[in-house]
Structure formats: structure tokens, C-alpha cells
Design a protein around this motif. Structure first.
Motif, PDB file in Angstrom:
ATOM      1  N   LEU A 314       0.612  -6.571  -4.545  1.00 27.15           N
ATOM      2  CA  LEU A 314       0.477  -5.236  -3.097  1.00 27.15           C
ATOM      3  C   LEU A 314       1.220  -3.670  -4.164  1.00 27.15           C
ATOM      4  O   LEU A 314       0.411  -3.304  -3.429  1.00 27.15           O
ATOM      5  CB  LEU A 314       2.831  -5.680  -2.943  1.00 27.15           C
ATOM      6  CG  LEU A 314       3.296  -6.134  -2.340  1.00 27.15           C
ATOM      7  CD1 LEU A 314       4.740  -6.775  -1.907  1.00 27.15           C
ATOM      8  CD2 LEU A 314       2.663  -6.029  -0.597  1.00 27.15           C
ATOM      9  N   PHE A 315       1.460  -3.903  -5.366  1.00 27.04           N
ATOM     10  CA  PHE A 315       1.504  -2.288  -6.014  1.00 27.04           C
ATOM     11  C   PHE A 315       0.064  -1.879  -5.177  1.00 27.04           C
ATOM     12  O   PHE A 315      -0.568  -0.523  -5.240  1.00 27.04           O
ATOM     13  CB  PHE A 315       1.981  -2.206  -7.358  1.00 27.04           C
ATOM     14  CG  PHE A 315       2.024  -1.454  -8.158  1.00 27.04           C
ATOM     15  CD1 PHE A 315       3.066  -0.437  -7.462  1.00 27.04           C
ATOM     16  CD2 PHE A 315       1.045  -0.776  -8.992  1.00 27.04           C
ATOM     17  CE1 PHE A 315       2.504   0.700  -8.449  1.00 27.04           C
ATOM     18  CE2 PHE A 315       1.051   0.578  -9.573  1.00 27.04           C
ATOM     19  CZ  PHE A 315       2.240   1.374  -9.565  1.00 27.04           C
ATOM     20  N   CYS A 316      -0.963  -2.595  -6.507  1.00 27.96           N
ATOM     21  CA  CYS A 316      -2.438  -2.309  -6.426  1.00 27.96           C
ATOM     22  C   CYS A 316      -3.169  -2.401  -5.213  1.00 27.96           C
ATOM     23  O   CYS A 316      -3.064  -1.011  -4.589  1.00 27.96           O
ATOM     24  CB  CYS A 316      -3.149  -3.377  -7.272  1.00 27.96           C
ATOM     25  SG  CYS A 316      -3.094  -3.322  -8.817  1.00 27.96           S
ATOM     26  N   THR A 317      -2.520  -3.075  -4.025  1.00 29.54           N
ATOM     27  CA  THR A 317      -3.678  -3.190  -2.561  1.00 29.54           C
ATOM     28  C   THR A 317      -2.388  -1.178  -1.917  1.00 29.54           C
ATOM     29  O   THR A 317      -2.829  -0.670  -1.693  1.00 29.54           O
ATOM     30  CB  THR A 317      -2.501  -3.999  -2.125  1.00 29.54           C
ATOM     31  OG1 THR A 317      -3.334  -5.419  -2.940  1.00 29.54           O
ATOM     32  CG2 THR A 317      -3.199  -4.078  -0.308  1.00 29.54           C
ATOM     33  N   ILE A 318      -0.914  -1.545  -1.996  1.00 35.57           N
ATOM     34  CA  ILE A 318      -0.812   0.186  -1.332  1.00 35.57           C
ATOM     35  C   ILE A 318      -1.434   1.191  -1.934  1.00 35.57           C
ATOM     36  O   ILE A 318      -1.739   2.371  -1.643  1.00 35.57           O
ATOM     37  CB  ILE A 318       0.376  -0.258  -1.882  1.00 35.57           C
ATOM     38  CG1 ILE A 318       1.096  -1.207  -0.714  1.00 35.57           C
ATOM     39  CG2 ILE A 318       0.991   1.036  -0.673  1.00 35.57           C
ATOM     40  CD1 ILE A 318       3.029  -1.644  -1.484  1.00 35.57           C
ATOM     41  N   LEU A 319      -1.321   1.394  -3.327  1.00 33.10           N
ATOM     42  CA  LEU A 319      -2.128   2.225  -4.075  1.00 33.10           C
ATOM     43  C   LEU A 319      -3.651   2.662  -3.391  1.00 33.10           C
ATOM     44  O   LEU A 319      -3.844   3.831  -3.399  1.00 33.10           O
ATOM     45  CB  LEU A 319      -2.437   2.073  -5.230  1.00 33.10           C
ATOM     46  CG  LEU A 319      -0.989   2.444  -6.202  1.00 33.10           C
ATOM     47  CD1 LEU A 319      -1.219   2.390  -7.657  1.00 33.10           C
ATOM     48  CD2 LEU A 319      -0.447   3.869  -5.776  1.00 33.10           C
ATOM     49  N   CYS A 320      -4.310   1.892  -3.620  1.00 31.36           N
ATOM     50  CA  CYS A 320      -5.410   1.606  -2.937  1.00 31.36           C
ATOM     51  C   CYS A 320      -5.375   2.313  -1.117  1.00 31.36           C
ATOM     52  O   CYS A 320      -6.635   3.245  -1.419  1.00 31.36           O
ATOM     53  CB  CYS A 320      -6.521   0.024  -2.680  1.00 31.36           C
ATOM     54  SG  CYS A 320      -8.164   0.903  -2.233  1.00 31.36           S
TER      55      CYS A 320
END
Lengths: 422, 302
Positions: A314-320
Motif C-alpha cells: 500500500l505504502f509503495c502504491t500510494i507513493l507512486c
């Protein structure tokens, strides 16, 4: 950091002040989730139903058995029509295809394998080519099953052998040795049929021609696996896409309204202002996740695979998507142009990334193209944590790709904004 | 306090600001007067660091980079366009901008209340800004820049499109700021505003400063003569009138006379002493509009 928070809180307040925003950012993903969740849940319980029309012009016992086979297939909904009606229904798009069993369809092997004059014809909707291919597979399966029934009918088989014997015996094209070889084979086959008739092979030749074993590739789970597990990552990605688009437009609105310049005149760095927007987008995405996750747990009883990896994904997807938001806001100078350009870009990413249609249904070249869509990597990372049972090492690759895409777009967005504002 | 040296800014072939130089002393109110497109807003944007000049420098209290955080903290900029969050309430707007300038706690609350009072918005401070009239939004737009009590204020046409009541309130507010000793740079294309508020005015046209001085001096230099129209109970003979009036071109019409003079008060005093009785008297002294007309051959609002 305080200023960053105040900026984010201000953006959230502005966002929540508009009912339209609330619907598109929070309501739409929930509706989307409910719709697909229920749809996939029901799909597991009943026939999925590719509707086809069948025309029986053979009217034989074999054709009836063949049609029964089709009707019993869960993947098909069969309607019996005459030739004209069937083709008309295909033309109007009311059925995916029409299957026409010509006269002579049930006349034994020769009819079935006659390549000169086909006894089975398919009229399919040109706009549904993928379904047409799928249908051909189902028809072949039904044909094998009907043949299996015939093979259990020893009388019919003997009749076929007699036909072949007569044909080989009367043929001038075969040499004596070759004829002998065929006749010996028919004798042996006849003995086999006799043995099975005596009960030494009680099942005869009936049975599944191809027997598929099914292996579950999802992680072992003690409770029931919810189909919502499969759609949950897609729904989340739709929520993030909505959020990205909304915040990109809000940046442009601030620029056209002059509040962006007002903030720039203040004692804030560029990074502060854009960081505040990014933080607001991030927090909103987290809210979307919370709402959807709550719904997934309460309504669909969705089991969760690995929580820490889910948070990582989630963290990586949202940052993206925060990075993407920064780039999207530079695609135009007005809210209208950014709305249109951004939505087009995000829709393409969603389409090619598997947010609309599973990647497996796409042609291979399109699947290769999907590597460029962050949606694909987002779905993969989330699926990996939810049901694919990814290990941490397996999560690294989609997460790194997401971070790289996010960072690149963020950098591009900031540079373009600076350039536009200078 | 603030100094612009040979500022230049081009947009393609157009020189928006062309070699503009001026210095504004602490506590002074300096006006940039010019028609639309003269380069006033660009000059303000160069002064506050929103735009980078193609040439020249800006110096604020000796610091030559207006984009520095400490320099910007000492600036209050009122943009020409409404730069407020209409979705938020008036109080929320003020609190947000106050926080951006580092205010918090009691200090923030006090400053917000002060600004609401100054702008006359304290009665409906919890209403959304979008529900306010244009004039009220303008006032909010202005006081958002006063929250941190900056020593230097840059006001870019703050009265554009406002009603007379709001305009007067804005003038009062600016005069209060002026009396508090703040340095103010004020752009406008209304000569009445420049005349009322500014100690010195620079006349700007096509990106260039045509002249810069106090209002009186500018009028003296470029305003031309005053125009007087007097109607008498009984018109004296032309010869007797010419003895008292310092003007070569006197028009006689029934019981009226019209003339232009650079010494209107002296001429009228002389006439009065001659014993004539006035029915009506109109004195139109030269103003900044005349200054602009004489300098450019155009009116300010052409």
C-alpha cells in the motif's frame, strides 16, 4: 513539518467541502467495490453464461446428445433457434455466437472429421473475438464428450469398423500388405470391444476424454476464500486513480485562483507546498483504504494474507500515485485541460494495467505494454500480500518499480511546475 | 527599505518591465500608477520574487534575493486576483494563512480577530468565503496579507471591482497601516487613489517609468494649468477682468468667463477684491490624469 500538516489539513477541508469530490473520491470506489464484489460472488455460484444460439439441422440422436452436452456446460446459456433467427440474433449482438449443426453431423467419424464439408458451423460476433475462441474450445470439449458416449455404444463402434473394413477391402489405393495391416488392427479393435462387452473393461470407452486436475495457487487459508480478495486490489487502485485525478485538478485550481502564488510568496519552499499536496493525497488514499477495507471485512468477510506486506504494498502504491498526481497537474494550465488529459492518461494506465480487465485476457503484446503501467505493479503488490502469498523478497520487485515510477513522475512534475511558474 | 535597480522582464517580444528603478524609504507609501498592461503587476511579482527578472536587481533591506524565507516573512503581498479559499470560512482562511507565517496559539487568535475587525468581517466570520460579496472577498484577500504584521506591504490594485463602501474601508485600512509606519507599495490605475494614499508616485507606461515624484510636484511639472469657470451677477467689462487674471486666453459667454491659469487661487483672490459678485464658481485643478495625459498623450483608462 507542522506547516506541511496544516497544508494537508487545508486541502482535506477543501476536498470535503465539495459533495461531488466526496462522491468521486470516497463513494465511487465503494460503489465499485460493492458492484464487483457482489458480481464476482454470484459468479462463483451459478452459470456465468455466454449466451449462444444452437441450430440443429441434423436432428439426429448424436446432435441431440451434443446439444445436451452444451446445455449442461455452466459456461454456456443455450437457446435453440432456426438458422435465420440465430444469425439475426448474432448480428444484433443478442447472442455471442450461433452454432449450426448441419445435416449429416451425426453420421459417424467421417462426418465429424470431414474437412471438405464441415458439418458444424459457427457464426460469431466480430466484436467478441475472445469469446469466440473460448466457445470453440467449449465446442471441442462437447464434441469429445459426445464421442465418448458413442465409444461406449459397442454396436455403433462395430458398425463403424464394418464400414472401415469394407472401405479398406474395396480400396485399390492400398497395397495388399497395407490392407492386411489395417484389417489386423480392426480385428484387434473388435476383440477389445468384445472384451469390454464381457465386462473385462466395464466402463467401456465412456468417460472424460481429458481429465483436468485443479491446483489452488492461492495461499492456504482456513476459512472460505472470498472472491472479493481478487477484486479488492483493483478497487483500491480505482480509488487511488480518482484521488490522483482530484488532487491534480486541485493544484491547477490553486494556480488559476492565485492561492498557489500566495503560498509561494509566503515563507514556504516549493517543496513545502507540493509536499503538503502530496501529504493530503496520501492521507486521502489511506482513508479510501480504510473505508474499503472495513467494507471488505464486514460485508465480504475478506480474509487478508500478510498484513505487514499489505502495508508495504500500500505504502509503495500510494507513493507512486502521489508522484503521478504531481505530474498529471502539469498536463495543462486549466482545470478542464488537466481533468481531461489526466483522466485520459489514468484511464489508459488503468486499462493496460489490469484495473478494468484481467491481464490474462489481453493479447501478449498488450501484456508486455502493461509493464509500463503503475496500476499493474500496484495490483501485483497488493495481490501478492492479500492472496498470492508473496514472500518479502517477491514483494521487493513490484515495490521498487512503484517507488521508481512515483519518484520519476514526482521529479518530472516538480521540474515542469517550476518551469511553468518561472 | 526596498530598492529596484534597472529591473527588466520580457515576455517574448513584449517588454513588460523595461529598466525600472526606484527606491522606497521606510514608512513611505509609494504608488505605481499606470493603465492596464503598464507593467505594474509584473513589477510587484519581481519585487516579491514570484518572477525572476531578466535583468536588474531587487534589494530588500540589503538582501538581494526576495525568494529567501526571511525576506518573504517581512513581506505582505495583496495580489490583484482574489487568492482565498472560497470553500473555507473566513476565519479558516485567516487561520490557515496565519499558520503559514508561523503564527500559533493566542497570538494567532488575536491576529485573526484583529484582521476580522479591520476588514469589518467579524460578524460572519464562520461563513464560507464563497457566500460573501465581491467587496467582502476583496477585504478578506487584503487582510490575509496583514496577519503577520509585515513591515513592507505590496498591494496590487486592491480595489479593483469593489463597491464604494468596501473601497472606503480598504482606504481606511491602508491609511491605518501607513500611520503605523509600514512601508507600502501600491499599484493602481485610479489616479484618485494614488493622490489620496501615496507620498510619491511613479507614472508607469509600457513597462517604463515616465516620471516619479510627489503628487504635487508631478502635477506642477506635468499637470498643466487649472481650469476655472465663473458666473457673475453682472459681468464686468473684459478689460477690467484682464487686469486681475493671469491668463492669455479668457473666454466670455453671457455672464460667464472661462480661463486657464497656473495660479488659480491668486487670480480668484484678485477678482474677489475687485468687488465682483459671483453666482457660481468652478475650479478644476490639474490632477494625475492630466499628468498622465500630458506625458503619454493618452488617458489612464484608454
Amino acid at each position: 513539518m507542522k506547516k506541511l500538516l496544516f497544508l494537508a489539513v487545508k486541502d482535506m477541508r477543501v476536498l470535503l467541502s465539495d459533495k461531488g469530490n466526496i462522491f468521486w473520491v470516497f463513494g465511487f470506489p465503494v460503489l465499485f467495490a460493492l458492484f464487483f464484489g457482489f458480481m464476482y460472488s454470484e459468479a462463483g455460484k451459478g452459470p456465468s453464461g455466454m449466451k449462444i444460439a444452437v441450430v440443429d439441422e441434423d436432428k439426429s440422436e448424436f446432435s441431440s446428445s451434443y446439444i445436451s452436452g452444451l446445455e449442461s456446460d455452466e459456461a454456456l446459456i443455450v437457446v435453440n433457434l432456426n438458422r435465420e433467427e440465430a444469425i439475426e440474433q448474432v448480428r444484433k449482438g443478442k447472442v455471442s455466437a450461433a452454432v449450426i449443426l448441419n445435416e449429416g453431423f451425426g453420421d459417424g467419424f467421417e462426418a465429424l472429421f470431414n474437412s471438405d464439408e464441415p458439418k458444424l458451423e459457427i457464426a460469431s460476433d466480430p466484436s467478441r473475438r475472445m469469446e469466440s475462441g473460448y466457445l470453440q474450445g467449449l465446442l471441442a470439449k462437447a464434441q469429445f464428450e459426445a464421442l465418448g458416449d458413442k465409444f461406449a455404444d459397442q454396436e455403433w463402434l462395430r458398425g463403424q469398423i464394418k464400414l472401415w473394413r469394407d472401405e479398406v477391402g474395396g480400396s485399390n489405393a492400398l497395397e495388399t500388405e497395407q490392407s492386411k495391416l489395417f484389417l489386423n488392427f480392426f480385428d484387434s479393435f473388435d476383440t477389445l470391444i468384445k472384451d469390454s462387452n464381457d465386462g473385462s473393461f466395464s466402463a467401456g470407452f465412456k468417460g472424460d476424454m481429458i481429465n483436468f486436475g485443479k491446483l489452488d495457487v492461492s495461499r492456504e487459508y482456513e476459512g472460505p476464500i472470498s472472491p472479493f480478495q481478487i477484486t479488492f486490489p483493483q478497487v483500491l487502485l480505482w480509488g487511488f486513480l480518482m484521488c490522483t485525478s482530484t488532487f491534480a485538478i486541485s493544484i491547477v485550481k490553486e494556480r488559476t485562483d492565485g492561492t498557489f502564488d500566495r503560498l509561494r510568496i509566503g515563507p514556504l519552499g516549493y517543496a513545502h507546498i507540493l509536499g503538503g499536496k502530496g501529504l493530503a493525497c496520501f492521507i486521502t488514499c489511506i482513508f479510501i483504504v480504510c473505508i474499503l477495507f472495513f467494507g471488505a471485512k464486514v460485508i465480504f468477510k475478506m480474509p487478508m494474507g500478510n498484513f505487514p506486506l499489505f502495508f508495504l504494498g500500500l505504502f509503495c502504491t500510494i507513493l507512486c500515485f502521489v508522484g503521478l498526481m504531481m505530474f498529471v497537474c502539469t498536463l495543462g494550465r486549466t482545470e478542464q485541460s488537466v481533468g481531461a488529459a489526466g483522466w485520459a492518461m489514468l484511464m489508459i494506465m488503468g486499462m493496460f494495467g489490469g484495473a478494468m480487465m484481467p491481464l490474462a485476457f489481453m493479447p501478449s503484446w498488450l501484456r508486455r505494454f502493461s509493464h509500463f503501467s503503475p496500476v499493474k505493479w500496484g495490483i501485483l503488490a497488493l495481490e501478492g500480500a492479500i492472496w498470492r502469498d508473496f514472500k518479502f523478497t517477491e514483494m521487493i520487485s513490484p515495490c521498487l518499480v512503484l517507488l521508481a515510477i512515483g519518484f520519476t513522475f514526482f521529479l518530472l512534475g516538480v521540474l515542469m511546475l517550476r518551469r511553468q511558474d518561472s | 527599505m526596498i530598492k529596484a535597480d534597472n529591473l527588466k522582464k520580457r515576455y517574448g517580444n513584449i517588454a513588460a518591465v523595461d529598466d525600472v528603478s526606484f527606491a522606497v524609504e521606510k514608512g513611505e507609501t509609494f504608488g505605481l500608477l499606470g493603465p492596464n498592461g503598464a507593467g505594474k503587476t509584473t513589477t510587484i511579482q519581481l519585487l516579491c520574487g514570484l518572477l525572476k527578472p531578466d535583468g536588474g536587481t531587487v534589494s530588500l533591506d540589503g538582501k538581494t534575493d526576495p525568494s529567501l524565507v526571511e525576506v518573504r516573512s517581512s513581506l505582505g503581498v495583496v495580489p490583484q486576483a482574489l487568492a482565498i479559499y472560497e470553500e473555507l470560512s473566513v476565519r479558516q482562511n485567516l487561520r490557515f494563512f496565519g499558520r503559514m507565517y508561523g503564527l500559533s496559539g493566542r497570538q494567532l487568535n488575536e491576529r485573526v480577530d484583529d484582521c476580522l475587525e479591520i476588514a469589518g468581517l467579524n460578524k460572519r466570520s464562520n461563513d464560507r468565503a464563497s457566500k460573501y460579496s465581491g467587496g467582502m472577498k476583496r477585504r478578506l484577500n487584503m487582510v490575509c496579507s496583514f496577519l503577520h504584521a509585515p513591515p513592507l506591504l505590496l498591494l496590487d490594485e486592491p480595489t479593483v471591482g469593489v463597491d464604494p463602501q468596501s473601497r472606503n474601508l480598504i482606504f481606511d485600512t491602508i491609511e491605518t497601516m501607513k500611520n503605523q509606519g509600514r512601508t507600502i507599495i501600491y499599484t493602481t490605475h485610479y489616479m484618485e487613489e494614488a493622490q489620496r494614499l501615496c507620498d510619491r508616485v511613479a507614472i508607469l507606461d509600457h513597462g517604463k517609468i515616465l516620471d516619479m515624484d510627489s503628487v504635487d510636484n508631478l502635477i506642477k511639472k506635468h499637470g498643466g494649468p487649472s481650469r476655472i469657470e465663473a458666473e457673475f451677477e453682472k459681468l464686468p467689462s473684459p478689460d477690467s477682468i484682464k487686469q486681475y487674471i493671469d491668463s492669455e486666453n479668457i473666454q466670455f459667454e453671457e455672464s460667464k468667463i472661462r480661463f486657464e491659469t497656473s495660479r488659480p487661487m491668486e487670480s480668484l483672490a484678485m477678482l474677489n477684491r475687485s468687488g465682483v459678485r459671483f453666482n457660481t464658481l468652478k475650479v478644476q485643478t490639474a490632477n494625475l490624469e492630466d499628468v498622465f495625459l500630458n506625458l503619454t498623450g493618452r488617458r489612464l483608462r484608454d
